[in-house]
Design a protein around this motif. Structure first.
Motif, PDB file in Angstrom:
ATOM      1  N   ALA A  61       6.888  14.981  62.632  1.00  0.00           N
ATOM      2  CA  ALA A  61       7.057  16.362  62.179  1.00  0.00           C
ATOM      3  C   ALA A  61       5.931  16.692  61.213  1.00  0.00           C
ATOM      4  CB  ALA A  61       8.406  16.534  61.491  1.00  0.00           C
ATOM      5  N   PHE A  62       5.350  17.868  61.371  1.00  0.00           N
ATOM      6  CA  PHE A  62       4.248  18.327  60.526  1.00  0.00           C
ATOM      7  C   PHE A  62       4.695  19.586  59.789  1.00  0.00           C
ATOM      8  CE2 PHE A  62       2.489  16.092  64.128  1.00  0.00           C
ATOM      9  CZ  PHE A  62       1.433  15.336  63.612  1.00  0.00           C
ATOM     10  N   TRP A  63       4.513  19.605  58.468  1.00  0.00           N
ATOM     11  CA  TRP A  63       4.886  20.795  57.715  1.00  0.00           C
ATOM     12  C   TRP A  63       4.108  20.870  56.406  1.00  0.00           C
ATOM     13  CZ3 TRP A  63       7.493  16.273  57.187  1.00  0.00           C
ATOM     14  CH2 TRP A  63       7.982  15.916  55.920  1.00  0.00           C
ATOM     15  N   TYR A  64       4.110  22.068  55.814  1.00  0.00           N
ATOM     16  CA  TYR A  64       3.544  22.298  54.488  1.00  0.00           C
ATOM     17  C   TYR A  64       4.681  22.638  53.539  1.00  0.00           C
ATOM     18  CZ  TYR A  64      -1.181  22.536  56.460  1.00  0.00           C
ATOM     19  OH  TYR A  64      -2.372  22.242  57.079  1.00  0.00           O
ATOM     20  N   GLN A  65       4.564  22.164  52.285  1.00  0.00           N
ATOM     21  CA  GLN A  65       5.615  22.359  51.305  1.00  0.00           C
ATOM     22  C   GLN A  65       4.992  22.558  49.936  1.00  0.00           C
ATOM     23  OE1 GLN A  65       8.507  19.227  51.539  1.00  0.00           O
ATOM     24  NE2 GLN A  65       9.617  19.878  49.717  1.00  0.00           N
ATOM     25  N   LYS A  66       5.594  23.445  49.132  1.00  0.00           N
ATOM     26  CA  LYS A  66       5.040  23.749  47.812  1.00  0.00           C
ATOM     27  C   LYS A  66       5.009  22.512  46.921  1.00  0.00           C
ATOM     28  CE  LYS A  66       3.394  26.421  44.590  1.00  0.00           C
ATOM     29  NZ  LYS A  66       3.021  25.364  43.669  1.00  0.00           N
ATOM     30  N   THR A  94      17.241  13.410  65.372  1.00  0.00           N
ATOM     31  CA  THR A  94      16.771  14.134  64.194  1.00  0.00           C
ATOM     32  C   THR A  94      15.264  13.977  64.060  1.00  0.00           C
ATOM     33  OG1 THR A  94      18.876  13.884  63.036  1.00  0.00           O
ATOM     34  CG2 THR A  94      16.946  14.357  61.687  1.00  0.00           C
ATOM     35  N   ILE A  95      14.558  15.095  64.103  1.00  0.00           N
ATOM     36  CA  ILE A  95      13.114  15.110  63.913  1.00  0.00           C
ATOM     37  C   ILE A  95      12.762  15.164  62.435  1.00  0.00           C
ATOM     38  CG2 ILE A  95      11.010  16.451  64.365  1.00  0.00           C
ATOM     39  CD1 ILE A  95      12.346  17.364  66.995  1.00  0.00           C
ATOM     40  N   LEU A  96      13.546  15.926  61.660  1.00  0.00           N
ATOM     41  CA  LEU A  96      13.267  16.095  60.228  1.00  0.00           C
ATOM     42  C   LEU A  96      14.532  16.539  59.529  1.00  0.00           C
ATOM     43  CD1 LEU A  96      10.970  16.153  58.039  1.00  0.00           C
ATOM     44  CD2 LEU A  96      10.750  18.596  58.538  1.00  0.00           C
ATOM     45  N   TYR A 151       7.028  25.019  58.579  1.00  0.00           N
ATOM     46  CA  TYR A 151       6.944  23.947  59.575  1.00  0.00           C
ATOM     47  C   TYR A 151       5.865  24.319  60.585  1.00  0.00           C
ATOM     48  CZ  TYR A 151       8.758  20.513  62.976  1.00  0.00           C
ATOM     49  OH  TYR A 151       8.920  19.457  63.851  1.00  0.00           O
ATOM     50  N   VAL A 152       4.944  23.358  60.876  1.00  0.00           N
ATOM     51  CA  VAL A 152       3.779  23.720  61.684  1.00  0.00           C
ATOM     52  C   VAL A 152       3.585  22.881  62.939  1.00  0.00           C
ATOM     53  CG1 VAL A 152       2.506  24.745  59.766  1.00  0.00           C
ATOM     54  CG2 VAL A 152       2.280  22.285  60.223  1.00  0.00           C
ATOM     55  N   GLY A 153       4.424  21.874  63.184  1.00  0.00           N
ATOM     56  CA  GLY A 153       4.164  21.125  64.403  1.00  0.00           C
ATOM     57  C   GLY A 153       5.142  20.009  64.700  1.00  0.00           C
ATOM     58  N   SER A 174      -0.915  27.126  46.974  1.00  0.00           N
ATOM     59  CA  SER A 174      -1.186  26.297  48.148  1.00  0.00           C
ATOM     60  C   SER A 174      -0.102  25.241  48.322  1.00  0.00           C
ATOM     61  CB  SER A 174      -2.551  25.607  48.016  1.00  0.00           C
ATOM     62  OG  SER A 174      -3.594  26.534  48.089  1.00  0.00           O
ATOM     63  N   ALA A 175       0.234  24.957  49.568  1.00  0.00           N
ATOM     64  CA  ALA A 175       1.283  23.986  49.874  1.00  0.00           C
ATOM     65  C   ALA A 175       0.655  22.668  50.317  1.00  0.00           C
ATOM     66  CB  ALA A 175       2.199  24.532  50.962  1.00  0.00           C
ATOM     67  N   TYR A 176       1.372  21.580  50.077  1.00  0.00           N
ATOM     68  CA  TYR A 176       0.911  20.241  50.460  1.00  0.00           C
ATOM     69  C   TYR A 176       1.234  19.964  51.927  1.00  0.00           C
ATOM     70  CZ  TYR A 176       0.472  19.229  45.451  1.00  0.00           C
ATOM     71  OH  TYR A 176       0.113  19.241  44.135  1.00  0.00           O
ATOM     72  N   PHE A 177       0.289  19.331  52.605  1.00  0.00           N
ATOM     73  CA  PHE A 177       0.471  18.934  53.994  1.00  0.00           C
ATOM     74  C   PHE A 177       1.332  17.677  54.069  1.00  0.00           C
ATOM     75  CE2 PHE A 177      -1.000  16.368  57.634  1.00  0.00           C
ATOM     76  CZ  PHE A 177      -0.778  17.260  58.677  1.00  0.00           C
ATOM     77  N   HIS A 178       2.275  17.660  55.023  1.00  0.00           N
ATOM     78  CA  HIS A 178       3.155  16.512  55.228  1.00  0.00           C
ATOM     79  C   HIS A 178       3.236  16.156  56.710  1.00  0.00           C
ATOM     80  CE1 HIS A 178       4.556  17.868  51.262  1.00  0.00           C
ATOM     81  NE2 HIS A 178       5.120  16.686  51.117  1.00  0.00           N
ATOM     82  N   ALA A 179       3.437  14.872  56.998  1.00  0.00           N
ATOM     83  CA  ALA A 179       3.692  14.406  58.366  1.00  0.00           C
ATOM     84  C   ALA A 179       4.610  13.189  58.280  1.00  0.00           C
ATOM     85  CB  ALA A 179       2.398  14.053  59.090  1.00  0.00           C
ATOM     86  N   GLN A 180       5.713  13.227  59.030  1.00  0.00           N
ATOM     87  CA  GLN A 180       6.735  12.173  58.940  1.00  0.00           C
ATOM     88  C   GLN A 180       7.096  11.662  60.325  1.00  0.00           C
ATOM     89  OE1 GLN A 180      11.387  12.376  58.108  1.00  0.00           O
ATOM     90  NE2 GLN A 180      10.229  12.831  56.237  1.00  0.00           N
ATOM     91  N   PHE A 181       7.098  10.335  60.463  1.00  0.00           N
ATOM     92  CA  PHE A 181       7.417   9.663  61.734  1.00  0.00           C
ATOM     93  C   PHE A 181       8.877   9.228  61.755  1.00  0.00           C
ATOM     94  CE2 PHE A 181       7.983   5.654  64.021  1.00  0.00           C
ATOM     95  CZ  PHE A 181       7.480   5.955  65.272  1.00  0.00           C
ATOM     96  N   ARG A 182       9.481   9.331  62.951  1.00  0.00           N
ATOM     97  CA  ARG A 182      10.826   8.783  63.165  1.00  0.00           C
ATOM     98  C   ARG A 182      10.928   8.237  64.589  1.00  0.00           C
ATOM     99  NH1 ARG A 182      15.569  11.723  59.858  1.00  0.00           N
ATOM    100  NH2 ARG A 182      14.379  12.301  58.011  1.00  0.00           N
ATOM    101  N   ARG A 183      11.934   7.353  64.760  1.00  0.00           N
ATOM    102  CA  ARG A 183      12.184   6.817  66.093  1.00  0.00           C
ATOM    103  C   ARG A 183      13.640   6.406  66.241  1.00  0.00           C
ATOM    104  NH1 ARG A 183       9.615   1.438  69.105  1.00  0.00           N
ATOM    105  NH2 ARG A 183       9.885   2.204  71.242  1.00  0.00           N
TER     106      ARG A 183
END
Length: 351
Positions: free
Chosen positions: A328-333, A194-196, A205-207, A174-183
């Protein structure tokens, strides 16, 4: 799948809300009770007491702290703040001191400017009347989960919330859920947004959520989104055709000379903030794209960028210097520990 009962005995549904969990402030002590405690004074044990908590200025409140294996299934949360981006949401998995989710609360729910209500209906996120945030991202953890909310406002904020999760075995892969903000405000001339980046390892990458404030007249969405995967640097692995195309629209979102909002399960232009002819002079766009059925897989690394392009005379592209925010929303091991420094209160403000 919902009719299958063979593994039901191995899965237990649980919920956390102010009624059954009193989180701790980051600095120690208990958060203030929100509303309702006095209303139950004549009813006794078992009746509704306080459905909310109040977070003082500068305090970080622990919304949930779970030990053991499980998965977050749904989050519902509401606040009473009259300014945007005053609450910062963070999530930590398996004892990590580095957050895997770090974003303003409203941006996490694809609603950067939420002072004026706009319905958002999608598979991953819903925003419902009057201002109820809901998300359905599945978030697995092997031995611990911690979710916090920081108040960077100068006044107390009342928060209502419920976090629904399961206690169940989590697969090793299972991969860990991540979400990162930028501006970037404004985006420097002839630079891509750059989004990510700086994400290494295996995942998908999921969103994408974008909140875009234009600083020029005319159409602003000619830029291409680009995904650089597994060592690709000079040329992207995946290249889009235009901003509105990536968000599954077309022809400038233009119906009869006006921007047309829309919400679908996987993509949408949920909100357009239009100028009022006086002080609110800039148009802003709130867009989401969920890669739930078309995730973007990477084995080694990923970088995501988008260009900001409009038009100038002579049929030439104009590099724009707009106000662009993203999540940016993504899953990572593995847990990602390369998040950029989080913006301060002034850098977050929508002005």
């Amino acid at each position: 799948m919902f009719s299958e009962l063979s593994t039901l005995k191995d899965i237990k549904s649980r919920s956390i809300c102010p009624e059954n969990f009193t989180g701790e402030k980051g600095g120690g002590g208990r958060a203030e009770t929100g509303t309702g405690a006095g209303c139950a004074r004549e009813l006794g044990i078992g009746w509704k007491v306080s459905p909310s908590i109040q977070i003082a200025p500068g305090e970080t409140f622990v919304l949930a702290e779970i030990f053991g294996e499980g998965k977050i299934k749904h989050i519902w949360i509401v606040d009473d703040c009259n300014l945007n981006r005053q609450l910062i949401l963070r999530m930590y998995w398996d004892g990590s001191t580095t957050p895997s989710v770090e974003t303003p609360l409203c941006d996490f729910f694809a609603s950067a400017d939420y002072q004026t209500f706009a319905q958002l209906t999608s598979a991953a996120v819903c925003v419902n009347p009057k201002r109820a945030f809901n998300c359905y991202w599945e978030m697995p953890f092997h031995n611990a989960c911690k979710i916090t909310l920081e108040n960077i406002h100068t006044e107390p904020i009342t928060v209502y919330y419920q976090i629904d999760y399961t206690e169940e075995a989590v697969a090793e892969n299972s991969a860990y859920f991540h979400a990162q903000f930028r501006r970037a405000n404004p985006l420097p001339y002839k630079e891509v947004y750059t989004i990510l980046d700086n994400v290494r390892g295996r995942g998908h990458y999921v969103g994408t959520y974008l909140f875009w404030g234009v600083n020029n007249s005319g159409w602003w969405g000619e830029g291409e989104i680009k995904f650089y995967l597994d060592g690709d640097k000079e040329f992207p692995t995946i290249c889009g055709t235009g901003t509105e195309d990536y968000f599954c629209g077309s022809y400038n979102f233009d119906i009869g000379g006006k921007y047309q909002e829309f919400c679908t399960p996987y993509a949408g232009l949920a909100k357009v903030i239009r100028p009022d002819g006086l002080y609110q002079s800039q148009t802003r766009f709130s867009m989401y794209r969920w890669h739930l059925l078309d995730p973007i897989y990477f084995e080694q690394d990923i970088k995501v960028t988008i260009q900001a392009l409009g038009w100038r005379s002579g049929g030439r592209y104009l590099p724009l210097q707009d106000d662009i925010s993203s999540v940016a929303f993504w899953y990572q091991k593995d847990i990602c520990n390369t998040f950029p420094e989080f913006p301060d209160r002034n850098a977050l403000e929508i002005v």
